[in-house]
Enzyme design. Sequence first.
Site, mmCIF file in Angstrom:
data_model
loop_
_atom_site.group_PDB
_atom_site.id
_atom_site.type_symbol
_atom_site.label_atom_id
_atom_site.label_comp_id
_atom_site.label_asym_id
_atom_site.label_seq_id
_atom_site.Cartn_x
_atom_site.Cartn_y
_atom_site.Cartn_z
ATOM 1 N N LYS A 1 -10.737 8.645 -5.652
ATOM 2 C CA LYS A 1 -11.628 8.034 -6.639
ATOM 3 C C LYS A 1 -12.980 7.609 -6.065
ATOM 4 O O LYS A 1 -13.974 7.591 -6.780
ATOM 5 C CB LYS A 1 -10.954 6.805 -7.271
ATOM 6 C CG LYS A 1 -9.868 7.133 -8.272
ATOM 7 C CD LYS A 1 -9.356 5.844 -8.894
ATOM 8 C CE LYS A 1 -8.373 6.127 -9.989
ATOM 9 N NZ LYS A 1 -8.031 4.909 -10.751
ATOM 10 N N ASP B 1 -11.153 3.643 -16.549
ATOM 11 C CA ASP B 1 -10.194 2.540 -16.383
ATOM 12 C C ASP B 1 -10.726 1.270 -17.055
ATOM 13 O O ASP B 1 -9.953 0.483 -17.603
ATOM 14 C CB ASP B 1 -9.943 2.255 -14.901
ATOM 15 C CG ASP B 1 -9.126 3.347 -14.230
ATOM 16 O OD1 ASP B 1 -8.354 4.029 -14.936
ATOM 17 O OD2 ASP B 1 -9.262 3.524 -13.005
ATOM 18 N N ALA C 1 -6.795 -7.690 -6.090
ATOM 19 C CA ALA C 1 -8.224 -7.419 -5.892
ATOM 20 C C ALA C 1 -8.429 -6.059 -5.239
ATOM 21 O O ALA C 1 -9.371 -5.853 -4.482
ATOM 22 C CB ALA C 1 -8.850 -8.529 -5.054
ATOM 23 N N THR D 1 -4.557 -11.623 -0.029
ATOM 24 C CA THR D 1 -5.625 -11.744 0.962
ATOM 25 C C THR D 1 -6.814 -12.379 0.244
ATOM 26 O O THR D 1 -7.565 -11.702 -0.469
ATOM 27 C CB THR D 1 -6.009 -10.350 1.513
ATOM 28 O OG1 THR D 1 -4.811 -9.669 1.893
ATOM 29 C CG2 THR D 1 -6.954 -10.454 2.688
ATOM 30 N N ALA D 2 -6.981 -13.688 0.404
ATOM 31 C CA ALA D 2 -7.952 -14.424 -0.412
ATOM 32 C C ALA D 2 -9.376 -13.904 -0.225
ATOM 33 O O ALA D 2 -10.168 -13.883 -1.174
ATOM 34 C CB ALA D 2 -7.878 -15.915 -0.079
ATOM 35 N N GLY E 1 1.823 -1.918 -19.116
ATOM 36 C CA GLY E 1 0.916 -1.076 -18.344
ATOM 37 C C GLY E 1 0.687 0.306 -18.926
ATOM 38 O O GLY E 1 -0.283 0.982 -18.562
HETATM 39 P P1 ATR Z 1 -4.701 -0.303 -6.329
HETATM 40 O O1 ATR Z 1 -5.768 0.746 -6.174
HETATM 41 O O2 ATR Z 1 -3.491 0.201 -7.077
HETATM 42 O O3 ATR Z 1 -5.228 -1.575 -6.874
HETATM 43 P P2 ATR Z 1 -4.742 -1.369 -3.665
HETATM 44 O O4 ATR Z 1 -6.208 -1.175 -3.632
HETATM 45 O O5 ATR Z 1 -3.934 -1.024 -2.457
HETATM 46 O O6 ATR Z 1 -4.103 -0.549 -4.856
HETATM 47 O O7 ATR Z 1 -4.443 -2.898 -4.079
HETATM 48 C C1 ATR Z 1 -3.172 -3.409 -4.153
HETATM 49 C C2 ATR Z 1 -3.237 -4.876 -4.611
HETATM 50 O O8 ATR Z 1 -1.916 -5.379 -4.728
HETATM 51 C C3 ATR Z 1 -3.955 -5.789 -3.640
HETATM 52 O O9 ATR Z 1 -4.573 -6.832 -4.359
HETATM 53 C C4 ATR Z 1 -2.799 -6.306 -2.786
HETATM 54 O O10 ATR Z 1 -3.057 -7.544 -2.119
HETATM 55 P P3 ATR Z 1 -3.770 -7.534 -0.663
HETATM 56 O O11 ATR Z 1 -5.219 -7.296 -0.912
HETATM 57 O O12 ATR Z 1 -3.488 -8.884 -0.099
HETATM 58 O O13 ATR Z 1 -3.105 -6.416 0.118
HETATM 59 C C5 ATR Z 1 -1.758 -6.511 -3.854
HETATM 60 N N1 ATR Z 1 -0.395 -6.552 -3.336
HETATM 61 C C6 ATR Z 1 0.343 -5.493 -2.899
HETATM 62 N N2 ATR Z 1 1.576 -5.915 -2.528
HETATM 63 C C7 ATR Z 1 1.607 -7.262 -2.732
HETATM 64 C C8 ATR Z 1 2.621 -8.283 -2.559
HETATM 65 N N3 ATR Z 1 3.835 -7.977 -2.096
HETATM 66 N N4 ATR Z 1 2.287 -9.548 -2.892
HETATM 67 C C9 ATR Z 1 1.061 -9.858 -3.370
HETATM 68 N N5 ATR Z 1 0.084 -8.949 -3.567
HETATM 69 C C10 ATR Z 1 0.356 -7.668 -3.251
#
Ligand code: ATR
Length: 271
Positions: A63, A104, A129, A153-154, A237
């Site tokens: 993307k 999207d 995020a 990850t804040a 979803g």
């Molecule tokens: P996508 O394109 O589908 O959004 P991504 O860019 O990998 O995929 O983002 C995944 C999101 O899910 C992120 O916000 C991730 O949090 P981190 O930025 O801290 O990695 C969140 N996420 C994935 N697994 C998680 C978990 N077990 N608990 C909380 N957040 C999770």
Amino acid sequence: MDVYGLIGNPVGHSLSPPMHEAGYEELEIDARYVTYEPEDAGAAIEAAADLGIAGLNVTIPFKQDVLDHVEPDETAERIGAVNTVDFSSVGSTNGGRPTGHNTDVAGVRRSFAHHDVDLDGTTAVQIGAGGAGRAIAFALADAGASVHVANRTASKAHDLASDVPRAEGHGLEAVPDLLADADVLANATSVGMDDDVSPVDADALHEDLVVFDAVYSPIETRLLADAAAAGADTIDGAWMLLFQGVAAFERWTGEAAPVEAMNAALRSHLE
Ligand code: ATR
């Protein structure tokens, strides 16, 4: 016959082919929708243009890569990702480059609109995020919501919030307090996908919330089941998946998409 398709990796289990082909069938459009896993997204876009492909959807991991090979519209530029390429401009204006779009964002907006939820003036809490989270946060903000982005990850939540109007970033520990005063909760993480877990403690949910989940497998996630039990309204979803496809379909064909036929085809493949 017009050929449309999806590039990404993997694309073998994509629900876009049956969803789009149900639309062509309903409107009696002579078209097919194919999937392809290229090595290189840029080369695939160039080959598609040469082959006379009418439109492509783009999914993970391409993307962002595709941005450099198309003329992005304002939304795609802002999100930094393209999920829909339109080849109708090839060989005409703008130097023959295909145009890149991000449906999207429209997918989220139309999901809420379809459920008669007016986001203007609402307070939304979004968890996640990543790539999907970026499109969801802009969609909520564009529709007039104030958005609290919370992420494991804040720092990523703060980074996203700094790009989005009326948004603030948080760590996940802030979520229960934020939800007490919120109108909308959106899950933009992958938590709950094929797993009976929720990104939010059920005790934090309440009946004044509309809860939107970007996860569509299972169709009723643990989060949505907990939300329904708390008396909240839910948007699953499959709606976002449907309406991003509907927006691409309409851009490519110039016709109003047969939403019900596409929705039925999509849901017949989901549990
Ligand atoms: P996508 O394109 O589908 O959004 P991504 O860019 O990998 O995929 O983002 C995944 C999101 O899910 C992120 O916000 C991730 O949090 P981190 O930025 O801290 O990695 C969140 N996420 C994935 N697994 C998680 C978990 N077990 N608990 C909380 N957040 C999770």
